[in-house]
Design an enzyme around this catalytic site. Structure first.
Site, PDB file in Angstrom:
ATOM      1  CB  CYS A   8      49.373 -60.623 -75.144  1.00  0.00           C
ATOM      2  SG  CYS A   8      50.324 -61.330 -73.775  1.00  0.00           S
ATOM      3  CG  ASN A  11      55.461 -63.490 -73.591  1.00  0.00           C
ATOM      4  OD1 ASN A  11      56.634 -63.826 -73.577  1.00  0.00           O
ATOM      5  ND2 ASN A  11      54.533 -64.278 -74.104  1.00  0.00           N
ATOM      6  CB  CYS A  13      47.787 -63.163 -69.056  1.00  0.00           C
ATOM      7  SG  CYS A  13      48.062 -62.580 -67.376  1.00  0.00           S
ATOM      8  NE  ARG A  14      45.825 -60.383 -73.465  1.00  0.00           N
ATOM      9  CZ  ARG A  14      45.694 -59.207 -74.069  1.00  0.00           C
ATOM     10  NH1 ARG A  14      44.626 -58.964 -74.809  1.00  0.00           N
ATOM     11  NH2 ARG A  14      46.626 -58.288 -73.956  1.00  0.00           N
ATOM     12  CB  SER A  15      51.079 -64.156 -75.974  1.00  0.00           C
ATOM     13  OG  SER A  15      51.945 -63.617 -75.011  1.00  0.00           O
ATOM     14  CG  ASP A 123      45.523 -58.710 -70.157  1.00  0.00           C
ATOM     15  OD1 ASP A 123      45.722 -59.721 -69.456  1.00  0.00           O
ATOM     16  OD2 ASP A 123      46.409 -57.872 -70.415  1.00  0.00           O
TER      17      ASP A 123
END
Length: 154
Positions: A8, A11, A13-15, A123
């Site tokens: 993401c 690196n 939050c999402r990934s 996000d």
């Protein structure tokens, strides 16, 4: 060993959420010896930082660990190391393809294209909705794990 990389923008939050959820699923299916999971960013903003507090709190609700995780930036060498490179949104996909220098590889794809949603993972750094992100990540990880098991005859 099958290697999976979630990517993401930052690196944090999402990934890392996808990395932690996927690791949890892989462990529960006793496939840790066959599947390695990591995450990275297209930006350099949060190198060395732990996952965002919202990501940590959401994963803690589901008893999923983020221990030892820290932000890192995607490297060109990641293209050769990983079998699956999954971007959380279309912008990430464009950046990944540029950064690794292989714009047409089928190993690079958008995470939710494996689901019926076929959209970007929002996000939560901007939306604040870590539950929505978790729900989509969980669904995507289940779909990805099934894809890996089928493609690698596990």
């Amino acid at each position: 060993m099958i290697r999976v990389l979630f990517v993401c923008l930052g690196n944090i939050c999402r990934s890392p959420m996808a990395e932690a959820v996927m690791r949890d699923l892989v462990e529960k299916e006793h496939l840790s010896h066959r599947i390695e999971v990591d995450s990275a960013a297209t930006s350099s903003w949060h190198i060395g930082e732990p996952p965002h507090r919202g990501t940590q709190d959401k994963l803690k609700e589901y008893d999923i660990s983020t221990k030892g995780m820290q932000g890192r930036q995607l490297q060109k060498a990641d293209f050769n190391h990983f079998d699956y490179i999954i971007g959380m949104d279309e912008s990430n996909i464009r950046n990944i393809r540029t950064m690794v220098g292989n714009p047409d590889s089928p190993k690079i794809f958008r995470f939710l294209d494996l689901t019926d949603h076929q959209k970007d993972v929002p996000d939560p750094y901007y939306t604040g909705n870590f539950q929505e992100t978790y729900d989509l990540v969980l669904e995507g990880c289940h779909a990805l794990l099934e894809k890996i098991k089928i493609e690698n005859q596990m």
